[in-house]
Design a protein around this motif. Structure first.
Motif, short mmCIF file in Angstrom:
data_model
loop_
_atom_site.label_atom_id
_atom_site.label_comp_id
_atom_site.label_asym_id
_atom_site.label_seq_id
_atom_site.Cartn_x
_atom_site.Cartn_y
_atom_site.Cartn_z
N ASN A 90 6.34 -35.52 -22.68
CA ASN A 90 6.91 -34.74 -23.77
C ASN A 90 8.04 -35.51 -24.46
OD1 ASN A 90 7.40 -32.34 -25.39
ND2 ASN A 90 9.23 -32.09 -24.13
N LEU A 91 9.01 -35.98 -23.69
CA LEU A 91 10.13 -36.70 -24.27
C LEU A 91 9.68 -38.01 -24.92
CD1 LEU A 91 12.92 -36.07 -21.62
CD2 LEU A 91 12.96 -35.37 -24.02
N TYR A 92 8.75 -38.71 -24.28
CA TYR A 92 8.26 -39.97 -24.82
C TYR A 92 7.64 -39.74 -26.21
CZ TYR A 92 6.30 -44.67 -24.77
OH TYR A 92 6.01 -45.97 -25.07
N GLN A 93 6.84 -38.68 -26.33
CA GLN A 93 6.21 -38.36 -27.62
C GLN A 93 7.24 -37.95 -28.67
OE1 GLN A 93 3.15 -39.08 -28.44
NE2 GLN A 93 2.85 -39.82 -26.35
N GLU A 94 8.25 -37.22 -28.24
CA GLU A 94 9.30 -36.83 -29.19
C GLU A 94 10.08 -38.04 -29.68
OE1 GLU A 94 11.54 -33.23 -28.79
OE2 GLU A 94 10.25 -32.57 -27.14
N TYR A 95 10.34 -38.99 -28.79
CA TYR A 95 11.00 -40.23 -29.22
C TYR A 95 10.09 -41.05 -30.13
CZ TYR A 95 15.45 -39.86 -26.85
OH TYR A 95 16.72 -39.47 -26.49
N SER A 96 8.79 -41.06 -29.87
CA SER A 96 7.85 -41.76 -30.75
C SER A 96 7.87 -41.16 -32.16
CB SER A 96 6.43 -41.70 -30.19
OG SER A 96 6.33 -42.46 -29.01
N ALA A 97 7.91 -39.83 -32.24
CA ALA A 97 8.00 -39.17 -33.55
C ALA A 97 9.31 -39.50 -34.25
CB ALA A 97 7.85 -37.66 -33.38
N LEU A 98 10.39 -39.57 -33.48
CA LEU A 98 11.69 -39.92 -34.04
C LEU A 98 11.68 -41.35 -34.57
CD1 LEU A 98 14.69 -39.06 -34.44
CD2 LEU A 98 15.12 -40.04 -32.19
N ILE A 99 11.05 -42.25 -33.85
CA ILE A 99 10.94 -43.64 -34.29
C ILE A 99 10.20 -43.71 -35.63
CG2 ILE A 99 9.82 -45.86 -33.76
CD1 ILE A 99 10.54 -45.19 -30.74
N LEU A 100 9.14 -42.93 -35.77
CA LEU A 100 8.41 -42.90 -37.04
C LEU A 100 9.29 -42.38 -38.17
CD1 LEU A 100 4.88 -41.63 -35.90
CD2 LEU A 100 5.55 -43.96 -36.57
N GLU A 101 10.10 -41.39 -37.89
CA GLU A 101 11.02 -40.86 -38.90
C GLU A 101 12.04 -41.92 -39.31
OE1 GLU A 101 12.68 -36.89 -38.34
OE2 GLU A 101 11.06 -36.50 -36.89
N LEU A 102 12.55 -42.66 -38.34
CA LEU A 102 13.49 -43.74 -38.65
C LEU A 102 12.81 -44.82 -39.48
CD1 LEU A 102 15.40 -43.97 -35.25
CD2 LEU A 102 16.37 -43.31 -37.47
N ASN A 103 11.57 -45.15 -39.15
CA ASN A 103 10.82 -46.13 -39.95
C ASN A 103 10.70 -45.68 -41.40
OD1 ASN A 103 10.43 -47.85 -37.77
ND2 ASN A 103 8.41 -47.05 -37.29
N ARG A 104 10.40 -44.39 -41.61
CA ARG A 104 10.29 -43.86 -42.97
C ARG A 104 11.63 -43.94 -43.70
NH1 ARG A 104 6.36 -40.33 -40.65
NH2 ARG A 104 7.88 -38.77 -40.04
#
Length: 110
Positions: A90-104
């Protein structure tokens, strides 16, 4: 900033995850994962407060690196059986989504 709010909430979740870790990890995994997760929101805030796009992007890049570091610590914690696979996933996926937001965010800055 929604991305900061998400990062701050994740840092709180990571803190709660580490509360039951053994005292022998106080200067090891506990300290490292707490610092890396807290660094994400801290660097997002610092970047937001900067004036130029280049400065903002620099701090968002640091935040992204700290998010990857936190993911690495989560995987290690699971491997040594401190954290359950479900919680890590769960946390790993949430951090992955956060990384995508930072990339954007960084792409939008140019």
């Amino acid at each position: 900033m929604p991305v900061w709010q998400k990062a701050n909430n994740l840092a709180t979740e990571v803190f709660q995850l580490t509360v039951p870790l053994p005292r022998s990890e106080d200067y090891g995994l506990t300290s490292q994962i707490r610092r890396s997760s807290n660094s994400v929101s801290g660097n997002i805030a610092e970047g937001f407060g900067r004036h130029t796009s280049k400065d903002k992007s620099f701090f968002y890049t640091i935040a992204r690196g700290s998010a990857f570091e936190t993911q690495s610590h989560l995987l290690y914690g699971q491997q040594v059986e401190y954290f359950t696979p479900e919680k890590v996933e769960n946390l790993y996926q949430e951090y992955s989504a956060l990384i995508l937001e930072l990339n954007r965010l960084m792409r939008a800055l140019g």
